[in-house]
Write an enzyme that holds these catalytic residues in place. Structure first.
Site, PDB file in Angstrom:
ATOM      1  N   ASP A  23      12.613  47.535  26.244  1.00  0.00           N
ATOM      2  CA  ASP A  23      13.954  48.105  26.297  1.00  0.00           C
ATOM      3  C   ASP A  23      13.813  49.577  26.672  1.00  0.00           C
ATOM      4  O   ASP A  23      12.808  50.219  26.340  1.00  0.00           O
ATOM      5  CB  ASP A  23      14.671  47.972  24.951  1.00  0.00           C
ATOM      6  CG  ASP A  23      16.103  48.473  25.020  1.00  0.00           C
ATOM      7  OD1 ASP A  23      16.943  47.806  25.641  1.00  0.00           O
ATOM      8  OD2 ASP A  23      16.370  49.564  24.472  1.00  0.00           O
ATOM      9  N   GLU A  25      15.987  53.432  26.910  1.00  0.00           N
ATOM     10  CA  GLU A  25      17.165  54.262  26.710  1.00  0.00           C
ATOM     11  C   GLU A  25      17.196  55.243  27.866  1.00  0.00           C
ATOM     12  O   GLU A  25      16.151  55.720  28.320  1.00  0.00           O
ATOM     13  CB  GLU A  25      17.118  54.996  25.370  1.00  0.00           C
ATOM     14  CG  GLU A  25      17.056  54.075  24.154  1.00  0.00           C
ATOM     15  CD  GLU A  25      18.226  53.092  24.077  1.00  0.00           C
ATOM     16  OE1 GLU A  25      19.323  53.428  24.579  1.00  0.00           O
ATOM     17  OE2 GLU A  25      18.038  51.987  23.533  1.00  0.00           O
ATOM     18  N   HIS A 164      20.291  50.749  19.371  1.00  0.00           N
ATOM     19  CA  HIS A 164      20.250  51.547  20.598  1.00  0.00           C
ATOM     20  C   HIS A 164      19.090  52.534  20.597  1.00  0.00           C
ATOM     21  O   HIS A 164      19.198  53.637  21.145  1.00  0.00           O
ATOM     22  CB  HIS A 164      21.578  52.290  20.829  1.00  0.00           C
ATOM     23  CG  HIS A 164      22.718  51.366  21.151  1.00  0.00           C
ATOM     24  ND1 HIS A 164      22.797  50.660  22.332  1.00  0.00           N
ATOM     25  CD2 HIS A 164      23.813  51.011  20.414  1.00  0.00           C
ATOM     26  CE1 HIS A 164      23.902  49.928  22.323  1.00  0.00           C
ATOM     27  NE2 HIS A 164      24.533  50.124  21.173  1.00  0.00           N
ATOM     28  N   ASP A 169      15.299  47.893  19.496  1.00  0.00           N
ATOM     29  CA  ASP A 169      15.991  46.893  20.315  1.00  0.00           C
ATOM     30  C   ASP A 169      15.006  45.892  20.916  1.00  0.00           C
ATOM     31  O   ASP A 169      15.315  44.697  21.048  1.00  0.00           O
ATOM     32  CB  ASP A 169      16.777  47.577  21.418  1.00  0.00           C
ATOM     33  CG  ASP A 169      18.019  48.295  20.875  1.00  0.00           C
ATOM     34  OD1 ASP A 169      18.149  48.388  19.640  1.00  0.00           O
ATOM     35  OD2 ASP A 169      18.843  48.760  21.681  1.00  0.00           O
TER      36      ASP A 169
END
Length: 566
Positions: A23, A25, A164, A169
């Site tokens: 994942d 960000e 998040h 995640d």
């Protein structure tokens, strides 16, 4: 019970597949305009966690307030973090050889692919599984009205709550993935290929035609898709014929052109080969023979360009399609051939004009090239044939690898142009010189192999046996193997006795197709290959263009820096 397929026969078992669930960000939703602020990844196989990868990333720009509010990642947190140029290679190494998994994979994979392109890393083209798509395929609307990560994590009782942040995640996505795999397992999906084939992108036509691969063996070779009129639609090569052809009937095959081909196909023929080299060579020959509509390369094996001297008192350079002794080639495109020809002209002093000059009493008026000091004007009698001949000798010696004086001349010209601040001209000359060196290097390597009447090479097969190739004038004349425990030399003798007879033609490649000779050369240059015997020593000229590789590296570095600045 007999006749039951094992998981290995069906494909790569899911229990043995390594997944890297990751994942990101970011500062926003555009992989072109925004930047990554955090990586989080978990490597799993067979339900076990093998490792984790997590780091903040300095985006080298501000983070919008709404993103800070969503992720909690502030500019202060990333100010001391490594930059993407440091993190990306570490992530690629962590994920190498694995199946990438992400929730809404198009978003995360898009950012990583763009980062690779921007920083000069080759995109490894991994198999990708999107848990959003898989969830929509597996779960009913009643069971999962939403396929957001938080909703699926709650449905499958994930141990980690998605917040998040990248690693959290990714951990939650691991639990979602395992929950989804349990669901598809009960439907008979047991291999990676079947999982990919289960996704919605697979058309009904693709699924129906999976039976075309059923009779193929799990051996190396070449496969041919045939159409309704027995025409060859596509030719490919595989280390495992059955497994490779099955992939055309799964969602792993995303190329629209090949999906169209599969829809037309009615049969798949195959040729079992001794090893990968024989398969690659047979593929090239079959593509050249059948010119399949859905193959894009190798349809014209002799369709190359050559830079050759004309036969006249004051020879000039010309582009030709037929190889001649002493010509430079093969070159893959006319553009490359023109660049190499321009560089040769500047390096050697060969006249750049196309006028045919008689041996006696030339009396033409010098052209503008003479005024620009780019030609000695033999057309006007200002240069004799004897004075012109050193240029021809320099070119001939350069192509043959006798010396590289002409390259030193061209290098000096680039330095002079830079000193005179004629930077654009210096860059153009540098790029043309790079093309020339690469062309010379490839030509000299191919020619060195093609001139050998017979060369026999062996490679270990990885199980204690040997793979053999009998090569005659740059062509594969015979191929075979000696499994572990089988005496190798009797196999070699049998291969030589049954090898194809090759009648050489004109140097420098003696009639060999350039792509085939290049394929053989790559196989010979792989670590572990051994020469069994050869009729003449396999060697390259002492002053070959390969001695200029350090110059090429510097030129490539300068070009990359130039493009980055532009």
């Amino acid at each position: 019970m007999t006749g039951q397929l094992t998981f290995d026969e069906l494909g790569t078992p899911l229990r043995e597949t390594t997944f890297v669930v990751f994942d990101l960000e970011t500062t926003g939703g555009s992989h072109e305009a925004d930047a990554i602020t955090e990586f989080g990844a978990v490597k799993v196989r067979g339900g076990r966690v093998l490792g984790e990868f997590a780091t903040l990333v300095d985006p080298e720009r501000g983070i919008p307030p709404e993103v800070v509010a969503l992720t909690g990642i502030t500019e202060v947190m990333v100010s001391a973090a490594p930059r993407l140029s440091e993190v990306l290679p570490a992530f690629l190494e962590f994920a190498a050889g694995s199946v990438l998994v992400a929730h809404n994979a198009g978003f995360d994979v898009g950012f990583v692919r763009s980062a690779c392109a921007r920083l000069g890393y080759a995109w490894p083209k991994p198999t990708v599984v999107c848990t959003v798509k898989l969830g929509r395929r597996v779960l009913s609307r009643e069971e999962a009205p939403s396929c957001r990560l938080s909703a699926l994590a709650a449905l499958f009782r994930a141990e980690t709550v998605p917040i998040h942040r990248a690693l959290a995640d990714a951990r939650a996505t691991v639990d979602v993935l395992h929950g989804l795999l349990e669901r598809v397992g009960s439907l008979g999906v047991q291999s990676l290929e079947e999982l990919i084939g289960y996704l919605p992108e697979v058309t009904d036509t693709q699924r129906r035609k999976r039976t075309l691969a059923e009779d193929l063996p799990n051996e190396p070779g070449v496969y041919l898709f045939r159409g309704p009129s027995e025409e060859v639609l596509y030719v490919g090569t595989a280390s495992d014929l059955r497994r490779r052809v099955r992939q055309y009937f799964t969602a792993g095959e995303t190329r629209r052109r090949l999906r169209e081909m599969v829809a037309l196909a009615v049969r798949v023929d195959h040729v079992v080969c001794a090893h990968s080299l024989e398969a690659e060579v047979r593929e090239l020959r079959l593509i050249g023979a059948h010119k399949p509509a859905y193959n894009r390369r190798s349809k014209n094996p002799h369709n190359a360009w050559w830079v050759a001297l004309t036969d006249e008192p004051f020879p000039r350079l010309s582009l030709v399609r037929t190889p001649r002794e002493g010509a430079l080639g093969p070159l893959r495109s006319r553009t490359l051939a023109e660049d190499a020809m321009h560089a040769l002209t500047q390096a050697t002093g060969i006249r750049p004009c196309s006028v045919r000059i008689p041996a006696r009493a030339p009396s033409a008026t010098p052209c503008a090239l003479a005024e620009l000091d780019r030609c000695k004007a033999p057309c006007a009698g200002l240069q004799t044939a004897a004075e012109y001949s050193p240029s021809v000798e320099d070119l001939t010696n350069l192509v043959a690898g006798a010396h590289t004086t002409a390259l030193h001349t061209l290098e000096t010209r680039i330095l002079d142009l830079s000193t005179a601040r004629r930077y654009e001209e210096a860059r153009t000359t540098r790029d043309r010189m790079s093309t020339l060196i690469r062309s010379l290097d490839r030509a000299q390597r191919l020619s060195s192999l093609a001139r050998i009447a017979e060369l026999i090479a062996a490679r270990p097969d990885g199980t204690g046996g040997w793979e053999f190739a009998v090569i005659r004038h740059g062509r594969l004349a015979s191929a075979g193997t000696a499994p572990r425990g089988v005496p190798p030399m009797p196999v070699v003798d049998a291969l030589v006795a049954s090898a194809e007879t090759v009648f050489p033609t004109t140097a420098p490649l003696y009639g060999a197709p350039p792509e085939e000779t290049a394929t053989i050369l790559r196989w010979l240059n792989r670590p572990g290959t051994r020469l069994v015997r050869t009729t003449t020593p396999w060697s390259e000229p002492a002053h070959a263009a390969a001695t200029w590789h350090p110059w090429l590296e510097r030129a490539d570095h300068a070009r990359t820096r130039q493009y980055t600045q532009d």
